[in-house]
Scaffold this active site. Structure first.
Site, PDB file in Angstrom:
ATOM      1  N   ASN A 215       0.820  -1.223   0.000  1.00 45.15           N
ATOM      2  CA  ASN A 215       0.000   0.000   0.000  1.00 45.15           C
ATOM      3  C   ASN A 215       0.850   1.268   0.000  1.00 45.15           C
ATOM      4  O   ASN A 215       0.581   2.201  -0.756  1.00 45.15           O
ATOM      5  CB  ASN A 215      -0.950   0.004   1.209  1.00 45.15           C
ATOM      6  CG  ASN A 215      -1.925  -1.164   1.161  1.00 45.15           C
ATOM      7  OD1 ASN A 215      -1.982  -1.880   0.159  1.00 45.15           O
ATOM      8  ND2 ASN A 215      -2.680  -1.367   2.226  1.00 45.15           N
TER       9      ASN A 215
ATOM     10  N   THR B  44     -14.761  37.275 -32.766  1.00 44.58           N
ATOM     11  CA  THR B  44     -15.597  36.847 -31.647  1.00 44.58           C
ATOM     12  C   THR B  44     -16.801  36.188 -32.299  1.00 44.58           C
ATOM     13  O   THR B  44     -17.202  36.593 -33.399  1.00 44.58           O
ATOM     14  CB  THR B  44     -16.069  38.021 -30.766  1.00 44.58           C
ATOM     15  OG1 THR B  44     -16.915  38.871 -31.548  1.00 44.58           O
ATOM     16  CG2 THR B  44     -14.897  38.839 -30.226  1.00 44.58           C
ATOM     17  N   HIS B  45     -17.340  35.171 -31.660  1.00 44.88           N
ATOM     18  CA  HIS B  45     -18.467  34.401 -32.230  1.00 44.88           C
ATOM     19  C   HIS B  45     -18.126  33.870 -33.624  1.00 44.88           C
ATOM     20  O   HIS B  45     -19.017  33.670 -34.437  1.00 44.88           O
ATOM     21  CB  HIS B  45     -19.748  35.244 -32.319  1.00 44.88           C
ATOM     22  CG  HIS B  45     -20.079  35.971 -31.052  1.00 44.88           C
ATOM     23  ND1 HIS B  45     -20.949  35.470 -30.107  1.00 44.88           N
ATOM     24  CD2 HIS B  45     -19.631  37.151 -30.558  1.00 44.88           C
ATOM     25  CE1 HIS B  45     -21.043  36.327 -29.100  1.00 44.88           C
ATOM     26  NE2 HIS B  45     -20.233  37.354 -29.337  1.00 44.88           N
TER      27      HIS B  45
ATOM     28  N   SER C 109      -6.339  11.824 -49.158  1.00 40.43           N
ATOM     29  CA  SER C 109      -7.585  11.063 -49.099  1.00 40.43           C
ATOM     30  C   SER C 109      -7.414   9.805 -49.927  1.00 40.43           C
ATOM     31  O   SER C 109      -6.704   9.810 -50.935  1.00 40.43           O
ATOM     32  CB  SER C 109      -8.716  11.913 -49.668  1.00 40.43           C
ATOM     33  OG  SER C 109      -9.766  11.072 -50.103  1.00 40.43           O
TER      34      SER C 109
ATOM     35  N   LYS D 165      -7.092  16.147 -52.095  1.00 40.80           N
ATOM     36  CA  LYS D 165      -7.201  16.500 -50.674  1.00 40.80           C
ATOM     37  C   LYS D 165      -5.856  16.566 -49.956  1.00 40.80           C
ATOM     38  O   LYS D 165      -4.953  15.785 -50.205  1.00 40.80           O
ATOM     39  CB  LYS D 165      -8.068  15.462 -49.938  1.00 40.80           C
ATOM     40  CG  LYS D 165      -9.538  15.518 -50.280  1.00 40.80           C
ATOM     41  CD  LYS D 165     -10.239  16.786 -49.809  1.00 40.80           C
ATOM     42  CE  LYS D 165     -10.402  16.866 -48.306  1.00 40.80           C
ATOM     43  NZ  LYS D 165     -11.323  15.874 -47.776  1.00 40.80           N
TER      44      LYS D 165
ATOM     45  N   GLU E 128      -6.591  18.112 -36.377  1.00 37.30           N
ATOM     46  CA  GLU E 128      -7.885  17.530 -36.006  1.00 37.30           C
ATOM     47  C   GLU E 128      -7.746  16.644 -34.774  1.00 37.30           C
ATOM     48  O   GLU E 128      -8.595  16.640 -33.883  1.00 37.30           O
ATOM     49  CB  GLU E 128      -8.442  16.701 -37.169  1.00 37.30           C
ATOM     50  CG  GLU E 128      -8.803  17.531 -38.391  1.00 37.30           C
ATOM     51  CD  GLU E 128      -9.089  16.645 -39.596  1.00 37.30           C
ATOM     52  OE1 GLU E 128     -10.231  16.214 -39.743  1.00 37.30           O
ATOM     53  OE2 GLU E 128      -8.157  16.366 -40.375  1.00 37.30           O
TER      54      GLU E 128
ATOM     55  N   TYR F  72      -6.443   2.238   2.062  1.00 40.01           N
ATOM     56  CA  TYR F  72      -6.253   1.635   0.746  1.00 40.01           C
ATOM     57  C   TYR F  72      -7.445   0.760   0.400  1.00 40.01           C
ATOM     58  O   TYR F  72      -7.928  -0.023   1.225  1.00 40.01           O
ATOM     59  CB  TYR F  72      -4.966   0.788   0.693  1.00 40.01           C
ATOM     60  CG  TYR F  72      -4.798   0.136  -0.676  1.00 40.01           C
ATOM     61  CD1 TYR F  72      -4.214   0.841  -1.723  1.00 40.01           C
ATOM     62  CD2 TYR F  72      -5.286  -1.133  -0.930  1.00 40.01           C
ATOM     63  CE1 TYR F  72      -4.106   0.281  -2.991  1.00 40.01           C
ATOM     64  CE2 TYR F  72      -5.187  -1.706  -2.195  1.00 40.01           C
ATOM     65  CZ  TYR F  72      -4.601  -0.990  -3.223  1.00 40.01           C
ATOM     66  OH  TYR F  72      -4.512  -1.538  -4.481  1.00 40.01           O
TER      67      TYR F  72
ATOM     68  N   GLN G 215      -6.232   0.909  -7.541  1.00 44.86           N
ATOM     69  CA  GLN G 215      -5.460   0.360  -8.650  1.00 44.86           C
ATOM     70  C   GLN G 215      -5.898   0.991  -9.982  1.00 44.86           C
ATOM     71  O   GLN G 215      -5.152   0.984 -10.955  1.00 44.86           O
ATOM     72  CB  GLN G 215      -5.649  -1.160  -8.679  1.00 44.86           C
ATOM     73  CG  GLN G 215      -4.874  -1.881  -9.751  1.00 44.86           C
ATOM     74  CD  GLN G 215      -4.825  -3.378  -9.497  1.00 44.86           C
ATOM     75  OE1 GLN G 215      -4.127  -3.841  -8.610  1.00 44.86           O
ATOM     76  NE2 GLN G 215      -5.590  -4.143 -10.261  1.00 44.86           N
TER      77      GLN G 215
END
Ligand code: ARG
Length: 456
Positions: free
Chosen positions: A105, A150-151, A272, A278, A285, A312, A317
Protein backbone atom coordinates in the site's frame (compact mmCIF):
# COMPACT_ATOMS: atom_id res chain seq x y z
CA UNK A 1 1.46 -21.88 2.96
CA UNK A 2 -1.47 -19.83 1.83
CA UNK A 3 -4.52 -18.66 3.69
CA UNK A 4 -6.67 -19.91 0.84
CA UNK A 5 -7.86 -23.43 0.15
CA UNK A 6 -8.84 -22.84 -3.48
CA UNK A 7 -6.73 -21.59 -6.37
CA UNK A 8 -7.65 -18.19 -7.73
CA UNK A 9 -10.38 -18.19 -10.34
CA UNK A 10 -8.80 -17.23 -13.63
CA UNK A 11 -11.43 -14.59 -14.32
CA UNK A 12 -10.78 -13.07 -10.91
CA UNK A 13 -7.06 -13.09 -11.64
CA UNK A 14 -7.64 -11.29 -14.90
CA UNK A 15 -9.71 -8.66 -13.11
CA UNK A 16 -7.35 -8.35 -10.18
CA UNK A 17 -3.97 -8.32 -11.85
CA UNK A 18 -2.34 -5.01 -12.68
CA UNK A 19 0.91 -6.36 -14.11
CA UNK A 20 -0.44 -5.77 -17.63
CA UNK A 21 0.02 -2.06 -17.09
CA UNK A 22 1.92 -1.41 -13.86
CA UNK A 23 5.11 -2.93 -15.30
CA UNK A 24 5.77 0.70 -16.21
CA UNK A 25 6.40 1.37 -12.54
CA UNK A 26 9.33 -1.08 -12.60
CA UNK A 27 12.20 1.43 -12.54
CA UNK A 28 10.57 3.37 -9.69
CA UNK A 29 9.87 0.19 -7.76
CA UNK A 30 13.52 -0.80 -8.02
CA UNK A 31 14.78 2.64 -7.00
CA UNK A 32 12.42 2.68 -4.06
CA UNK A 33 13.47 -0.83 -3.03
CA UNK A 34 17.13 0.12 -3.11
CA UNK A 35 16.48 3.07 -0.80
CA UNK A 36 14.33 0.91 1.48
CA UNK A 37 17.00 -1.79 1.75
CA UNK A 38 19.65 0.81 2.59
CA UNK A 39 17.42 2.26 5.29
CA UNK A 40 16.68 -1.18 6.76
CA UNK A 41 20.41 -1.77 7.17
CA UNK A 42 21.17 1.76 8.40
CA UNK A 43 18.64 1.30 11.19
CA UNK A 44 19.88 -2.18 12.06
CA UNK A 45 16.65 -3.88 10.95
CA UNK A 46 18.63 -6.06 8.55
CA UNK A 47 22.35 -6.74 8.41
CA UNK A 48 24.74 -5.02 6.02
CA UNK A 49 25.33 -8.38 4.39
CA UNK A 50 21.60 -8.82 3.72
CA UNK A 51 21.48 -5.30 2.30
CA UNK A 52 24.34 -6.01 -0.06
CA UNK A 53 22.67 -9.21 -1.23
CA UNK A 54 19.41 -7.33 -1.81
CA UNK A 55 21.11 -4.47 -3.66
CA UNK A 56 23.08 -6.89 -5.84
CA UNK A 57 19.91 -8.78 -6.67
CA UNK A 58 17.97 -5.60 -7.39
CA UNK A 59 20.70 -4.57 -9.84
CA UNK A 60 20.18 -7.78 -11.73
CA UNK A 61 16.40 -7.40 -11.71
CA UNK A 62 16.80 -3.83 -12.95
CA UNK A 63 19.09 -4.98 -15.75
CA UNK A 64 16.56 -7.61 -16.82
CA UNK A 65 13.74 -5.07 -16.81
CA UNK A 66 15.88 -2.62 -18.74
CA UNK A 67 16.84 -5.13 -21.37
CA UNK A 68 13.26 -6.34 -21.73
CA UNK A 69 14.46 -9.72 -20.50
CA UNK A 70 12.60 -9.86 -17.22
CA UNK A 71 10.93 -13.29 -17.04
CA UNK A 72 7.33 -12.28 -16.28
CA UNK A 73 5.13 -15.15 -15.13
CA UNK A 74 1.41 -15.61 -15.65
CA UNK A 75 0.79 -15.57 -11.93
CA UNK A 76 2.64 -12.27 -11.31
CA UNK A 77 -0.17 -10.12 -9.94
CA UNK A 78 1.59 -6.80 -10.07
CA UNK A 79 5.05 -5.30 -10.57
CA UNK A 80 5.74 -5.20 -6.83
CA UNK A 81 5.20 -8.94 -6.40
CA UNK A 82 6.95 -9.73 -9.66
CA UNK A 83 10.09 -7.86 -8.58
CA UNK A 84 10.15 -9.53 -5.17
CA UNK A 85 9.52 -12.95 -6.71
CA UNK A 86 12.37 -12.52 -9.20
CA UNK A 87 14.67 -11.05 -6.57
CA UNK A 88 14.12 -14.10 -4.38
CA UNK A 89 14.83 -16.41 -7.32
CA UNK A 90 18.13 -14.61 -7.79
CA UNK A 91 19.34 -14.08 -4.22
CA UNK A 92 17.45 -16.79 -2.36
CA UNK A 93 15.46 -16.48 0.87
CA UNK A 94 17.08 -13.17 1.83
CA UNK A 95 14.95 -11.63 -0.95
CA UNK A 96 12.00 -12.09 1.38
CA UNK A 97 13.57 -9.56 3.80
CA UNK A 98 13.03 -6.65 1.41
CA UNK A 99 9.37 -6.37 2.32
CA UNK A 100 10.18 -5.89 6.04
CA UNK A 101 8.51 -2.73 7.36
CA UNK A 102 6.76 -2.11 4.05
CA UNK A 103 3.38 -2.87 2.56
CA UNK A 104 2.32 -2.81 -1.06
CA UNK A 105 0.00 0.00 0.00
CA UNK A 106 2.75 2.48 0.84
CA UNK A 107 4.92 0.98 -1.88
CA UNK A 108 2.46 1.58 -4.70
CA UNK A 109 1.65 5.11 -3.49
CA UNK A 110 5.39 5.84 -3.54
CA UNK A 111 5.95 4.39 -7.01
CA UNK A 112 3.03 6.35 -8.42
CA UNK A 113 4.20 9.58 -6.75
CA UNK A 114 7.67 9.07 -8.26
CA UNK A 115 6.21 8.30 -11.68
CA UNK A 116 3.99 11.38 -11.50
CA UNK A 117 6.86 13.63 -10.51
CA UNK A 118 9.11 12.33 -13.30
CA UNK A 119 6.43 12.88 -15.90
CA UNK A 120 5.45 16.30 -14.58
CA UNK A 121 9.10 17.27 -15.05
CA UNK A 122 9.15 15.88 -18.58
CA UNK A 123 5.89 17.68 -19.41
CA UNK A 124 7.31 20.96 -18.14
CA UNK A 125 10.23 20.52 -20.53
CA UNK A 126 7.89 19.75 -23.46
CA UNK A 127 5.79 22.78 -22.61
CA UNK A 128 8.89 24.98 -22.62
CA UNK A 129 9.87 23.59 -26.01
CA UNK A 130 6.40 24.30 -27.34
CA UNK A 131 6.42 27.83 -25.94
CA UNK A 132 9.71 28.43 -27.67
CA UNK A 133 8.26 27.23 -30.99
CA UNK A 134 5.14 29.40 -30.60
CA UNK A 135 7.32 32.37 -29.78
CA UNK A 136 9.46 31.80 -32.86
CA UNK A 137 6.43 31.60 -35.15
CA UNK A 138 4.97 34.74 -33.54
CA UNK A 139 8.25 36.62 -34.08
CA UNK A 140 8.33 35.56 -37.71
CA UNK A 141 4.84 36.99 -38.31
CA UNK A 142 5.14 40.13 -36.27
CA UNK A 143 3.22 42.58 -38.47
CA UNK A 144 0.95 40.28 -40.44
CA UNK A 145 -2.56 41.70 -40.17
CA UNK A 146 -5.52 39.37 -39.77
CA UNK A 147 -9.04 39.65 -38.46
CA UNK A 148 -9.59 38.83 -34.82
CA UNK A 149 -12.83 37.00 -34.18
CA UNK A 150 -15.60 36.85 -31.65
CA UNK A 151 -18.47 34.40 -32.23
CA UNK A 152 -16.34 33.36 -35.22
CA UNK A 153 -17.41 36.64 -36.83
CA UNK A 154 -14.78 39.11 -37.93
CA UNK A 155 -14.53 41.50 -35.01
CA UNK A 156 -11.40 43.65 -34.88
CA UNK A 157 -8.10 43.35 -36.71
CA UNK A 158 -5.06 42.02 -34.91
CA UNK A 159 -1.56 40.95 -35.83
CA UNK A 160 -0.99 37.22 -36.30
CA UNK A 161 1.89 37.47 -33.83
CA UNK A 162 -0.55 38.75 -31.22
CA UNK A 163 -2.98 35.91 -31.85
CA UNK A 164 -0.23 33.29 -31.64
CA UNK A 165 1.13 34.79 -28.45
CA UNK A 166 -2.21 34.08 -26.79
CA UNK A 167 -1.21 30.42 -27.03
CA UNK A 168 2.20 31.18 -25.58
CA UNK A 169 0.55 32.44 -22.41
CA UNK A 170 -1.82 29.49 -22.27
CA UNK A 171 1.11 27.06 -22.40
CA UNK A 172 2.93 29.19 -19.88
CA UNK A 173 0.06 28.73 -17.41
CA UNK A 174 0.05 25.02 -18.18
CA UNK A 175 3.69 24.88 -17.21
CA UNK A 176 2.85 26.54 -13.89
CA UNK A 177 0.13 23.97 -13.30
CA UNK A 178 2.62 21.15 -13.79
CA UNK A 179 5.00 22.90 -11.43
CA UNK A 180 2.30 22.76 -8.81
CA UNK A 181 1.90 19.03 -9.56
CA UNK A 182 5.55 18.70 -8.57
CA UNK A 183 4.59 20.37 -5.32
CA UNK A 184 2.02 17.69 -4.58
CA UNK A 185 4.59 14.92 -4.96
CA UNK A 186 7.12 16.17 -2.44
CA UNK A 187 6.04 14.04 0.54
CA UNK A 188 7.13 10.41 0.80
CA UNK A 189 4.33 7.88 1.47
CA UNK A 190 6.72 4.98 2.15
CA UNK A 191 6.99 4.00 5.79
CA UNK A 192 3.25 4.17 6.39
CA UNK A 193 3.04 0.40 6.09
CA UNK A 194 -0.40 -0.98 5.33
CA UNK A 195 -2.07 2.00 7.00
CA UNK A 196 -1.03 2.40 10.62
CA UNK A 197 2.74 2.62 10.53
CA UNK A 198 5.14 -0.31 11.00
CA UNK A 199 6.49 -2.25 13.97
CA UNK A 200 10.06 -1.11 13.41
CA UNK A 201 11.94 2.08 14.19
CA UNK A 202 12.49 3.00 10.54
CA UNK A 203 14.09 6.19 9.26
CA UNK A 204 11.65 7.63 6.77
CA UNK A 205 13.69 10.80 6.38
CA UNK A 206 16.62 8.77 5.08
CA UNK A 207 14.43 7.13 2.43
CA UNK A 208 12.95 10.51 1.52
CA UNK A 209 16.38 12.04 0.98
CA UNK A 210 17.54 9.04 -0.99
CA UNK A 211 14.54 9.27 -3.34
CA UNK A 212 14.44 13.06 -3.66
CA UNK A 213 11.32 13.69 -1.59
CA UNK A 214 11.42 16.88 0.50
CA UNK A 215 9.73 15.32 3.53
CA UNK A 216 7.53 12.43 4.63
CA UNK A 217 3.72 12.26 4.64
CA UNK A 218 2.92 13.08 8.29
CA UNK A 219 -0.03 10.69 8.59
CA UNK A 220 0.20 7.00 7.69
CA UNK A 221 -3.53 6.80 6.92
CA UNK A 222 -3.34 9.72 4.52
CA UNK A 223 -0.14 8.33 3.01
CA UNK A 224 -1.79 5.18 1.67
CA UNK A 225 -5.17 6.74 0.83
CA UNK A 226 -3.92 9.77 -1.07
CA UNK A 227 -3.88 10.05 -4.85
CA UNK A 228 -4.20 13.83 -5.04
CA UNK A 229 -0.98 14.01 -7.00
CA UNK A 230 -2.55 11.90 -9.76
CA UNK A 231 -5.69 14.04 -9.76
CA UNK A 232 -3.49 17.14 -9.93
CA UNK A 233 -1.51 15.76 -12.85
CA UNK A 234 -4.70 14.79 -14.70
CA UNK A 235 -6.26 18.20 -14.00
CA UNK A 236 -3.20 20.04 -15.32
CA UNK A 237 -3.18 17.72 -18.34
CA UNK A 238 -6.89 18.24 -18.97
CA UNK A 239 -6.46 22.00 -19.15
CA UNK A 240 -3.37 21.69 -21.30
CA UNK A 241 -5.08 19.26 -23.69
CA UNK A 242 -7.99 21.69 -23.88
CA UNK A 243 -5.59 24.44 -24.94
CA UNK A 244 -4.04 22.18 -27.56
CA UNK A 245 -7.54 21.38 -28.75
CA UNK A 246 -8.31 25.05 -29.35
CA UNK A 247 -5.05 25.43 -31.26
CA UNK A 248 -5.87 22.37 -33.35
CA UNK A 249 -9.36 23.64 -34.04
CA UNK A 250 -8.08 26.98 -35.31
CA UNK A 251 -5.50 25.35 -37.56
CA UNK A 252 -8.25 23.13 -39.00
CA UNK A 253 -10.44 26.16 -39.74
CA UNK A 254 -7.60 28.25 -41.05
CA UNK A 255 -6.39 25.46 -43.36
CA UNK A 256 -9.78 25.25 -45.06
CA UNK A 257 -10.23 26.82 -48.49
CA UNK A 258 -12.85 29.10 -46.93
CA UNK A 259 -10.28 30.73 -44.65
CA UNK A 260 -7.11 29.88 -46.53
CA UNK A 261 -5.00 31.46 -43.78
CA UNK A 262 -2.44 28.69 -43.49
CA UNK A 263 -1.22 25.39 -44.80
CA UNK A 264 0.37 22.64 -42.74
CA UNK A 265 3.49 21.12 -44.26
CA UNK A 266 3.23 17.86 -46.16
CA UNK A 267 4.94 16.06 -43.29
CA UNK A 268 1.96 16.91 -41.10
CA UNK A 269 -0.89 16.23 -43.48
CA UNK A 270 -2.52 13.23 -45.05
CA UNK A 271 -4.24 12.62 -48.35
CA UNK A 272 -7.59 11.06 -49.10
CA UNK A 273 -7.96 7.47 -50.26
CA UNK A 274 -10.49 8.60 -52.87
CA UNK A 275 -10.10 12.34 -53.54
CA UNK A 276 -6.67 13.00 -55.05
CA UNK A 277 -6.79 16.75 -54.44
CA UNK A 278 -7.20 16.50 -50.67
CA UNK A 279 -4.64 17.59 -48.11
CA UNK A 280 -6.06 17.04 -44.67
CA UNK A 281 -4.75 18.65 -41.47
CA UNK A 282 -5.20 15.41 -39.49
CA UNK A 283 -2.68 16.33 -36.81
CA UNK A 284 -4.63 19.48 -35.99
CA UNK A 285 -7.88 17.53 -36.01
CA UNK A 286 -6.47 14.98 -33.58
CA UNK A 287 -5.14 17.70 -31.30
CA UNK A 288 -8.68 19.01 -31.33
CA UNK A 289 -10.12 15.59 -30.51
CA UNK A 290 -7.76 14.34 -27.80
CA UNK A 291 -8.86 16.75 -25.08
CA UNK A 292 -12.09 14.97 -24.08
CA UNK A 293 -10.18 11.72 -23.72
CA UNK A 294 -7.78 13.36 -21.28
CA UNK A 295 -10.58 15.12 -19.43
CA UNK A 296 -12.47 11.83 -19.12
CA UNK A 297 -9.50 10.23 -17.36
CA UNK A 298 -9.68 13.01 -14.78
CA UNK A 299 -13.43 12.56 -14.38
CA UNK A 300 -12.99 8.79 -14.07
CA UNK A 301 -10.47 9.06 -11.25
CA UNK A 302 -12.65 11.56 -9.43
CA UNK A 303 -15.35 8.91 -9.77
CA UNK A 304 -13.09 6.24 -8.28
CA UNK A 305 -11.99 8.44 -5.39
CA UNK A 306 -15.27 10.01 -4.42
CA UNK A 307 -16.92 8.38 -1.45
CA UNK A 308 -14.02 5.93 -1.15
CA UNK A 309 -13.53 5.02 2.51
CA UNK A 310 -10.02 5.34 3.93
CA UNK A 311 -7.50 3.81 3.61
CA UNK A 312 -6.25 1.63 0.75
CA UNK A 313 -8.96 -0.01 -1.36
CA UNK A 314 -8.31 -2.01 -4.49
CA UNK A 315 -10.27 0.69 -6.31
CA UNK A 316 -7.06 2.72 -6.15
CA UNK A 317 -5.46 0.36 -8.65
CA UNK A 318 -7.65 2.14 -11.21
CA UNK A 319 -5.47 5.25 -10.90
CA UNK A 320 -2.80 3.86 -13.19
CA UNK A 321 -4.15 3.17 -16.66
CA UNK A 322 -5.71 6.63 -16.85
CA UNK A 323 -2.50 8.27 -15.69
CA UNK A 324 -0.37 6.29 -18.13
CA UNK A 325 -2.72 7.01 -21.01
CA UNK A 326 -2.74 10.72 -20.23
CA UNK A 327 1.05 10.84 -19.94
CA UNK A 328 1.39 9.19 -23.36
CA UNK A 329 -1.39 11.17 -25.01
CA UNK A 330 -0.20 14.53 -23.78
CA UNK A 331 3.41 13.77 -24.59
CA UNK A 332 2.47 12.90 -28.15
CA UNK A 333 0.17 15.91 -28.54
CA UNK A 334 2.77 18.37 -27.26
CA UNK A 335 5.36 16.99 -29.66
CA UNK A 336 2.83 17.03 -32.51
CA UNK A 337 1.78 20.62 -31.80
CA UNK A 338 5.39 21.62 -31.90
CA UNK A 339 6.19 19.77 -35.11
CA UNK A 340 3.08 20.96 -36.87
CA UNK A 341 3.64 24.59 -35.92
CA UNK A 342 7.28 24.50 -36.94
CA UNK A 343 6.35 23.57 -40.49
CA UNK A 344 3.23 25.67 -40.97
CA UNK A 345 3.01 28.29 -43.71
CA UNK A 346 0.77 31.31 -43.26
CA UNK A 347 -0.66 33.10 -46.29
CA UNK A 348 -0.07 36.78 -45.87
CA UNK A 349 -2.31 37.77 -48.78
CA UNK A 350 -5.33 35.86 -47.52
CA UNK A 351 -4.89 37.14 -43.97
CA UNK A 352 -4.49 40.72 -45.19
CA UNK A 353 -7.45 40.39 -47.48
CA UNK A 354 -9.68 39.28 -44.66
CA UNK A 355 -8.26 41.97 -42.39
CA UNK A 356 -9.00 44.69 -44.94
CA UNK A 357 -12.73 44.23 -44.40
CA UNK A 358 -13.55 47.77 -43.31
CA UNK A 359 -16.45 46.64 -41.19
CA UNK A 360 -13.97 45.51 -38.59
CA UNK A 361 -12.96 49.13 -38.09
CA UNK A 362 -16.44 50.04 -36.87
CA UNK A 363 -15.28 50.26 -33.25
CA UNK A 364 -12.55 52.67 -34.36
CA UNK A 365 -15.13 54.95 -36.00
CA UNK A 366 -17.20 54.83 -32.81
CA UNK A 367 -14.11 55.80 -30.81
CA UNK A 368 -13.46 58.70 -33.20
CA UNK A 369 -16.88 60.08 -32.23
CA UNK A 370 -16.00 59.51 -28.58
CA UNK A 371 -12.87 61.65 -29.08
CA UNK A 372 -15.19 64.33 -30.47
CA UNK A 373 -17.16 64.26 -27.20
CA UNK A 374 -20.00 61.88 -28.11
CA UNK A 375 -20.80 59.40 -25.30
CA UNK A 376 -19.76 55.89 -26.37
CA UNK A 377 -23.24 54.37 -26.12
CA UNK A 378 -24.55 57.05 -28.50
CA UNK A 379 -21.66 56.73 -30.91
CA UNK A 380 -22.21 52.96 -31.01
CA UNK A 381 -25.74 53.67 -32.30
CA UNK A 382 -24.54 56.24 -34.82
CA UNK A 383 -21.98 53.84 -36.31
CA UNK A 384 -24.56 51.04 -36.39
CA UNK A 385 -26.64 53.35 -38.58
CA UNK A 386 -23.67 54.05 -40.85
CA UNK A 387 -22.93 50.31 -41.14
CA UNK A 388 -26.57 49.64 -42.01
CA UNK A 389 -26.55 52.27 -44.74
CA UNK A 390 -23.30 50.92 -46.22
CA UNK A 391 -24.51 47.32 -46.15
CA UNK A 392 -27.90 48.25 -47.63
CA UNK A 393 -26.27 50.08 -50.53
CA UNK A 394 -23.56 47.47 -51.06
CA UNK A 395 -20.71 49.86 -50.30
CA UNK A 396 -17.76 49.84 -47.93
CA UNK A 397 -17.72 52.31 -45.04
CA UNK A 398 -15.22 54.58 -46.79
CA UNK A 399 -17.47 54.81 -49.83
CA UNK A 400 -20.04 56.90 -47.95
CA UNK A 401 -19.85 60.60 -48.79
CA UNK A 402 -19.27 63.50 -46.39
CA UNK A 403 -22.92 64.52 -46.90
CA UNK A 404 -24.22 61.08 -46.04
CA UNK A 405 -22.00 61.01 -42.95
CA UNK A 406 -23.24 64.40 -41.86
CA UNK A 407 -26.77 63.04 -41.72
CA UNK A 408 -25.56 60.49 -39.12
CA UNK A 409 -23.48 62.90 -37.07
CA UNK A 410 -22.41 66.53 -37.46
CA UNK A 411 -19.02 65.91 -35.84
CA UNK A 412 -17.79 63.43 -38.47
CA UNK A 413 -15.06 64.97 -40.62
CA UNK A 414 -12.26 63.74 -42.90
CA UNK A 415 -10.64 61.90 -40.05
CA UNK A 416 -13.40 59.34 -40.60
CA UNK A 417 -11.61 58.35 -43.82
CA UNK A 418 -8.15 58.19 -42.29
CA UNK A 419 -9.44 56.03 -39.44
CA UNK A 420 -10.63 53.65 -42.13
CA UNK A 421 -7.26 53.49 -43.86
CA UNK A 422 -5.86 50.10 -43.04
CA UNK A 423 -3.01 49.92 -40.51
CA UNK A 424 -4.54 52.63 -38.37
CA UNK A 425 -7.11 50.23 -36.90
CA UNK A 426 -4.39 47.96 -35.68
CA UNK A 427 -2.00 50.63 -34.58
CA UNK A 428 -4.73 52.35 -32.59
CA UNK A 429 -4.84 49.44 -30.09
CA UNK A 430 -2.17 51.01 -27.93
CA UNK A 431 -3.34 49.83 -24.54
CA UNK A 432 -1.09 47.49 -22.56
CA UNK A 433 -1.55 43.95 -23.90
CA UNK A 434 -3.12 45.29 -27.10
CA UNK A 435 -2.26 44.53 -30.71
CA UNK A 436 -0.43 47.76 -31.70
CA UNK A 437 3.03 46.79 -32.93
CA UNK A 438 4.90 48.44 -30.07
CA UNK A 439 2.73 46.57 -27.61
CA UNK A 440 3.28 43.28 -29.41
CA UNK A 441 7.04 43.91 -29.42
CA UNK A 442 6.84 44.61 -25.72
CA UNK A 443 4.88 41.37 -25.25
CA UNK A 444 7.37 39.37 -27.29
CA UNK A 445 10.20 40.68 -25.13
CA UNK A 446 8.22 39.83 -22.00
CA UNK A 447 7.52 36.31 -23.29
CA UNK A 448 11.15 35.79 -24.31
CA UNK A 449 12.39 36.95 -20.91
CA UNK A 450 9.99 34.64 -19.10
CA UNK A 451 11.07 31.70 -21.19
CA UNK A 452 14.78 32.45 -20.86
CA UNK A 453 14.39 32.88 -17.12
CA UNK A 454 13.75 29.15 -16.99
CA UNK A 455 16.36 26.86 -15.59
CA UNK A 456 17.55 24.99 -18.68
N1 ARG B 1 -1.50 -3.48 -7.64
C1 ARG B 1 -1.93 -2.75 -6.50
C2 ARG B 1 -2.35 -1.34 -6.91
O1 ARG B 1 -1.99 -0.98 -7.96
C3 ARG B 1 -0.85 -2.69 -5.51
C4 ARG B 1 -1.29 -2.54 -4.09
C5 ARG B 1 -1.99 -3.74 -3.64
N2 ARG B 1 -2.25 -3.71 -2.25
C6 ARG B 1 -3.05 -4.58 -1.67
N3 ARG B 1 -3.23 -4.51 -0.42
N4 ARG B 1 -3.66 -5.49 -2.38
O2 ARG B 1 -3.00 -0.61 -6.20
Amino acid sequence: MSRFSQPQDSVFSALNASIGFDWRLGPYDIEQSRAHAKMLAATGIISDGDRDALLGGLDRVAAELDAGEFPFRDDDEDIHMAVERRLTEIVGAVGGKLHTARSRNDQVATDVAMFTRAHALATIQSLQDLQSTVLGVAEAHLDWAMPGYTHLQRAQPVYLSHHLLAYFWMFRRDERRFESVLGSTTELPLGAGALAGVNFATDRGLVARELGFASVVPNSIDAVSNRDFVLDFLAAAATCATHLSRLGAEIVLWSSEEFGFCEVSDAWASGSSIMPQKKNPDAAELLRAKAPRVVSRLAALHGVMHGLPLTYNKDLQEDKEGLFDVVDTLDLCLAAARGMLSGITFRRDRLADAASDQMIAATDVADLLVRRGVPFRQSHGIVAGIVREAVASGRSLAELSREELARHSPVLDDEYYSVLSQRSWLESKVSEGGTALDRVREQLAHARAELDGQPA
